[in-house]
Design a protein around this motif. Structure first.
Motif, PDB file in Angstrom:
ATOM      1  N   GLN A 103       0.847  -0.877   0.340  1.00 14.15           N
ATOM      2  CA  GLN A 103       0.287   0.307   0.093  1.00 14.15           C
ATOM      3  C   GLN A 103       0.273   1.439   0.014  1.00 14.15           C
ATOM      4  O   GLN A 103       0.722   2.115  -0.383  1.00 14.15           O
ATOM      5  CB  GLN A 103      -1.697   0.089   1.438  1.00 14.15           C
ATOM      6  CG  GLN A 103      -1.834  -1.359   0.659  1.00 14.15           C
ATOM      7  CD  GLN A 103      -2.653  -1.567   2.184  1.00 14.15           C
ATOM      8  OE1 GLN A 103      -1.971  -0.908   2.916  1.00 14.15           O
ATOM      9  NE2 GLN A 103      -4.057  -1.379   2.024  1.00 14.15           N
ATOM     10  N   SER A 104       2.005   0.965   0.588  1.00 15.53           N
ATOM     11  CA  SER A 104       2.531   2.476   0.813  1.00 15.53           C
ATOM     12  C   SER A 104       3.683   2.460  -1.301  1.00 15.53           C
ATOM     13  O   SER A 104       5.367   2.950  -0.423  1.00 15.53           O
ATOM     14  CB  SER A 104       3.669   2.236   2.208  1.00 15.53           C
ATOM     15  OG  SER A 104       4.617   1.480   1.886  1.00 15.53           O
ATOM     16  N   ASN A 105       3.787   1.602  -1.953  1.00 15.45           N
ATOM     17  CA  ASN A 105       4.927   1.526  -2.608  1.00 15.45           C
ATOM     18  C   ASN A 105       6.154   1.119  -2.737  1.00 15.45           C
ATOM     19  O   ASN A 105       6.774   1.244  -3.912  1.00 15.45           O
ATOM     20  CB  ASN A 105       4.473   2.422  -3.916  1.00 15.45           C
ATOM     21  CG  ASN A 105       3.031   3.160  -4.036  1.00 15.45           C
ATOM     22  OD1 ASN A 105       2.155   2.294  -4.943  1.00 15.45           O
ATOM     23  ND2 ASN A 105       2.778   4.146  -3.733  1.00 15.45           N
ATOM     24  N   ASN A 106       6.089   0.400  -1.105  1.00 11.92           N
ATOM     25  CA  ASN A 106       7.670  -0.236  -1.248  1.00 11.92           C
ATOM     26  C   ASN A 106       7.550  -1.441  -1.063  1.00 11.92           C
ATOM     27  O   ASN A 106       8.346  -2.473  -1.301  1.00 11.92           O
ATOM     28  CB  ASN A 106       8.011   0.538   0.454  1.00 11.92           C
ATOM     29  CG  ASN A 106       8.293   1.155   0.602  1.00 11.92           C
ATOM     30  OD1 ASN A 106       9.068   2.152  -0.244  1.00 11.92           O
ATOM     31  ND2 ASN A 106       7.330   2.141   1.210  1.00 11.92           N
ATOM     32  N   LEU A 107       6.422  -2.439  -1.710  1.00 15.06           N
ATOM     33  CA  LEU A 107       6.588  -4.105  -2.195  1.00 15.06           C
ATOM     34  C   LEU A 107       5.846  -3.548  -3.485  1.00 15.06           C
ATOM     35  O   LEU A 107       4.807  -3.372  -3.646  1.00 15.06           O
ATOM     36  CB  LEU A 107       5.703  -4.740  -1.133  1.00 15.06           C
ATOM     37  CG  LEU A 107       5.816  -6.198  -1.335  1.00 15.06           C
ATOM     38  CD1 LEU A 107       7.326  -6.674  -1.559  1.00 15.06           C
ATOM     39  CD2 LEU A 107       4.728  -6.952  -0.971  1.00 15.06           C
ATOM     40  N   ILE A 108       6.493  -3.987  -4.070  1.00 13.92           N
ATOM     41  CA  ILE A 108       6.105  -3.835  -5.953  1.00 13.92           C
ATOM     42  C   ILE A 108       6.436  -5.663  -6.500  1.00 13.92           C
ATOM     43  O   ILE A 108       7.427  -6.400  -6.102  1.00 13.92           O
ATOM     44  CB  ILE A 108       6.504  -3.037  -6.965  1.00 13.92           C
ATOM     45  CG1 ILE A 108       8.358  -2.955  -7.131  1.00 13.92           C
ATOM     46  CG2 ILE A 108       6.153  -1.739  -6.312  1.00 13.92           C
ATOM     47  CD1 ILE A 108       8.497  -2.621  -7.979  1.00 13.92           C
ATOM     48  N   SER A 109       6.011  -5.812  -7.723  1.00 12.79           N
ATOM     49  CA  SER A 109       5.489  -6.991  -8.430  1.00 12.79           C
ATOM     50  C   SER A 109       5.705  -6.646  -9.614  1.00 12.79           C
ATOM     51  O   SER A 109       4.559  -5.858 -10.047  1.00 12.79           O
ATOM     52  CB  SER A 109       5.422  -8.168  -7.827  1.00 12.79           C
ATOM     53  OG  SER A 109       5.832  -9.007  -8.263  1.00 12.79           O
ATOM     54  N   PRO A 110       6.107  -7.089 -11.075  1.00  9.13           N
ATOM     55  CA  PRO A 110       5.672  -7.367 -11.895  1.00  9.13           C
ATOM     56  C   PRO A 110       4.207  -7.921 -12.626  1.00  9.13           C
ATOM     57  O   PRO A 110       4.064  -9.431 -11.787  1.00  9.13           O
ATOM     58  CB  PRO A 110       6.802  -7.973 -13.342  1.00  9.13           C
ATOM     59  CG  PRO A 110       7.164  -9.177 -12.453  1.00  9.13           C
ATOM     60  CD  PRO A 110       7.509  -7.985 -10.816  1.00  9.13           C
ATOM     61  N   ASP A 111       3.343  -7.545 -13.051  1.00 12.18           N
ATOM     62  CA  ASP A 111       2.402  -8.012 -13.683  1.00 12.18           C
ATOM     63  C   ASP A 111       2.550  -9.567 -13.942  1.00 12.18           C
ATOM     64  O   ASP A 111       1.671 -10.568 -14.008  1.00 12.18           O
ATOM     65  CB  ASP A 111       1.321  -7.830 -14.854  1.00 12.18           C
ATOM     66  CG  ASP A 111       1.016  -6.294 -15.083  1.00 12.18           C
ATOM     67  OD1 ASP A 111       0.652  -6.261 -13.446  1.00 12.18           O
ATOM     68  OD2 ASP A 111       0.510  -5.896 -15.943  1.00 12.18           O
TER      69      ASP A 111
END
Length: 154
Positions: free
Chosen positions: A34-42
Motif C-alpha cells: 500500500q505504501s508502494n514499497n513492495l512491487i512486482s511485475p504483472d
C-alpha cells in the motif's frame, strides 16, 4: 523498495510462513504494498494464477502491488535474455515466465529483489535469479531477510 518474485510468495505462503500462523507478516506485506514499497511485475500474478488457490486470491485482492513493466523495463528484459541465454527455460507450458521481469523491474525502480531461489554454482545448467542479480549489481534477498530488514517480529 522491494520487488518480490513468485517463489518468495509461494515458499512463504505454503511452506515457511503460512498465514494461519503468521497473519501479521501478511498484513505487513500488505502495508508495504500500500505504501508502494513492495512491487512486482504483472507476470508474477500470472504465474500465481496457475495455482488458482488461496494465495492467488489473496494476491488478486492486492493488485496494487503488481505493475506493468514499462518500456525501460522491457529493454532490460531483452538485455537479460540476450546476455544470459542459459537463463531462459527450455519451455513454459503457458508462455509465462516472470523471472526476467522481476529483475528488470527491480533494476529500473532501484529495488531489492526478494526471491525464494538460491544461487547456483558455475557448473549449473541454468542460473537462478540471485546469479543474474549478482551479475547485474542488483541486491537480492530472501523473504526472511526482508522480514529482518523491516524489523518485523512475531
Amino acid at each position: 523498495m522491494y520487488c518480490i518474485d513468485t517463489s518468495a510468495l509461494l515458499h512463504g505462503w505454503k511452506r515457511d510462513y503460512p498465514p494461519d500462523i503468521f497473519k501479521s507478516l501478511w498484513d505487513n506485506l500488505t502495508e508495504l504494498g500500500q505504501s508502494n514499497n513492495l512491487i512486482s511485475p504483472d507476470e508474477v500474478l500470472l504465474e500465481l494464477k496457475r495455482g488458482d488457490d488461496d494465495l492467488c486470491a489473496w494476491m488478486e485482492e492486492r493488485e496494487y502491488i503488481f505493475i506493468e513493466p514499462d518500456e525501460e523495463a522491457q529493454k532490460v528484459v531483452a538485455e537479460i535474455v540476450n546476455r544470459f541465454p542459459d537463463f531462459v527455460p527450455e519451455e513454459s507450458h503457458d508462455g509465462v515466465w516472470a523471472d526476467p521481469y522481476v529483475i528488470a523491474v527491480a533494476k529500473v525502480k532501484n529495488a531489492t529483489v526478494v526471491t525464494g531461489e538460491k544461487a547456483v554454482g558455475p557448473g549449473a545448467k541454468r542460473p537462478k535469479i540471485p546469479n543474474i542479480c549478482q551479475e547485474l549489481g542488483i541486491e537480492c534477498i530472501t523473504l526472511l531477510e526482508l522480514i529482518r530488514r523491516e524489523g518485523w517480529t512475531f
